[in-house]
Design an enzyme around this catalytic site. Structure first.
Site, PDB file in Angstrom:
ATOM      1  N   LYS A 168     -81.000  16.801  17.266  1.00  0.00           N
ATOM      2  CA  LYS A 168     -79.764  17.332  17.852  1.00  0.00           C
ATOM      3  C   LYS A 168     -79.169  16.336  18.845  1.00  0.00           C
ATOM      4  CE  LYS A 168     -81.318  21.999  16.939  1.00  0.00           C
ATOM      5  NZ  LYS A 168     -81.961  23.239  17.391  1.00  0.00           N
ATOM      6  N   ASP A 204     -75.349  28.312  19.685  1.00  0.00           N
ATOM      7  CA  ASP A 204     -76.128  28.770  18.529  1.00  0.00           C
ATOM      8  C   ASP A 204     -75.498  30.002  17.884  1.00  0.00           C
ATOM      9  OD1 ASP A 204     -78.276  27.229  17.715  1.00  0.00           O
ATOM     10  OD2 ASP A 204     -79.615  27.974  19.291  1.00  0.00           O
ATOM     11  N   GLN A 248     -84.035  25.802  22.738  1.00  0.00           N
ATOM     12  CA  GLN A 248     -84.762  25.612  21.486  1.00  0.00           C
ATOM     13  C   GLN A 248     -85.812  26.713  21.316  1.00  0.00           C
ATOM     14  OE1 GLN A 248     -84.098  23.183  19.084  1.00  0.00           O
ATOM     15  NE2 GLN A 248     -85.547  24.387  17.887  1.00  0.00           N
TER      16      GLN A 248
END
Ligand code: NAD
Length: 301
Positions: free
Chosen positions: A51, A118, A95
């Site tokens: 990422k 997200d 995460q």
């Protein structure tokens, strides 16, 4: 035909890089993404690294926050609150999975919905289900397949829509079968496909005669996490097959949910694992960061 998410992702990232350099001209700074990792789960470390690398490539400023596994939920909440309040942070990603002593649902809720890149916050998840695109300002594109919702859409389903757009196949009226009903892939994907005028079936662990259900699909998407669950028997001749699953095999290699070699004989388009959905997910995270940035900048003006 093999549908290479890797190649499509590279093209999108290159286009995004140009868009971001013009956004810097307009708004005086680049979009920014904060990535928090708690502990050192090896798979998470690889995902976070990918990422950060993608952000660097696109010209997104990234802030990496590595916290020890002993970090309490309260401490993590505090970190998130500081990032929520930071005017120079546009996107926050925690995460997953988190260590067991941190409640993931509460942590996701702690992120401001407008910084939730997200798309997991209940406000964003609900907005997807409640809103049909108000105005279709333009046809969906590979670059930005679901821009009309005004909320953040989870990266993997969004990336899958980009993959489908890349096939050039008109989705209107097609039969889609989504195998898996998770909140991050199966369910949001089913809604996106409904909005693209597909007739959608969601199959899951209690589905009776999975091959018969799948065999009906013009578009078959597997998001389960069981290697080679989808055999050639499940695939209709000429179908589009998208494999979301990723499982680490005992020999260290990665396997998808689809028996790729057997199914590619029948599918018109099929994604590989690795190099299919994965790179698209990361690319849509970049896209979501840019969209959060633009929405925040436009609100300020
Ligand atoms: P999950 O574990 O939350 O859900 C799995 C789903 O599969 C459940 O809804 C369950 O009902 C269904 N299922 C289980 N056994 C089944 C069976 N025998 N037949 C039919 N359905 C069955 O999964 P998730 O978080 O959606 O992830 C699914 C897979 O996708 C995992 O392998 C994960 O690693 C992978 N994944 C990949 C990406 C990517 O970017 N490539 C992103 C997210 C998830």
């Amino acid at each position: 035909m093999i549908l290479s998410g890797k190649d499509i992702a590279i093209n999108i990232r290159q286009a995004m890089r140009e868009e971001i350099s013009s956004l810097v001209q307009t708004y005086g700074r680049a979009p920014s993404l904060a990535v928090i990792q708690v502990g050192d789960n090896p798979a998470s470390t690889i995902y976070v690294r990918n990422k950060i690398k993608a952000a660097e490539f696109c010209g997104i400023r990234s802030v990496q926050i590595a916290l020890p596994v002993t970090t309490t939920e309260k401490e993590l909440q505090k970190r998130i609150a500081a990032l929520n309040a930071d005017e120079l942070i546009d996107g926050i990603l925690v995460q997953l999975p988190l260590p067991e002593h941190c409640n993931e649902e509460r942590i996701i809720r702690a992120i401001l919905p407008e910084k939730d890149v997200d798309g997991f916050h209940p406000v964003n998840a609900a907005a997807l289900w409640l809103h049909r695109p108000l105005v279709m300002r333009h046809e969906a594109t590979i670059y930005s397949p679901v821009q009309d919702y005004g909320c953040t859409i989870a990266c993997t389903p969004k990336g899958i829509l980009s993959l489908l757009a890349a096939t050039g196949v008109n989705l209107d009226g097609k039969r889609a079968v989504v195998v898996g009903r998770s909140d991050i892939v199966g369910k949001p994907l089913a809604k996106l496909l409904l909005d693209r005028q597909c007739t959608v079936t969601i199959a899951h662990s209690h589905t009776i005669d999975l091959p018969a259900v799948c065999k009906d699909a013009d578009i078959l998407i597997a998001a389960v996490g069981k290697p080679k669950l989808i055999t050639a028997e499940c695939v209709k001749e000429g179908a589009i097959v998208i494999d979301v699953g990723i499982s680490r095999m005992p020999d260290g290699t990665l396997s998808g949910d689809v028996d790729f070699e057997a199914c590619k004989q029948k599918a018109a388009f099929i994604t590989p694992v690795p190099g299919g959905v994965g790179p698209m997910t990361v690319t849509m995270l970049m896209q979501n960061t840019v969209e959060c940035f633009i929405r925040r900048m436009q609100k300020e003006q």
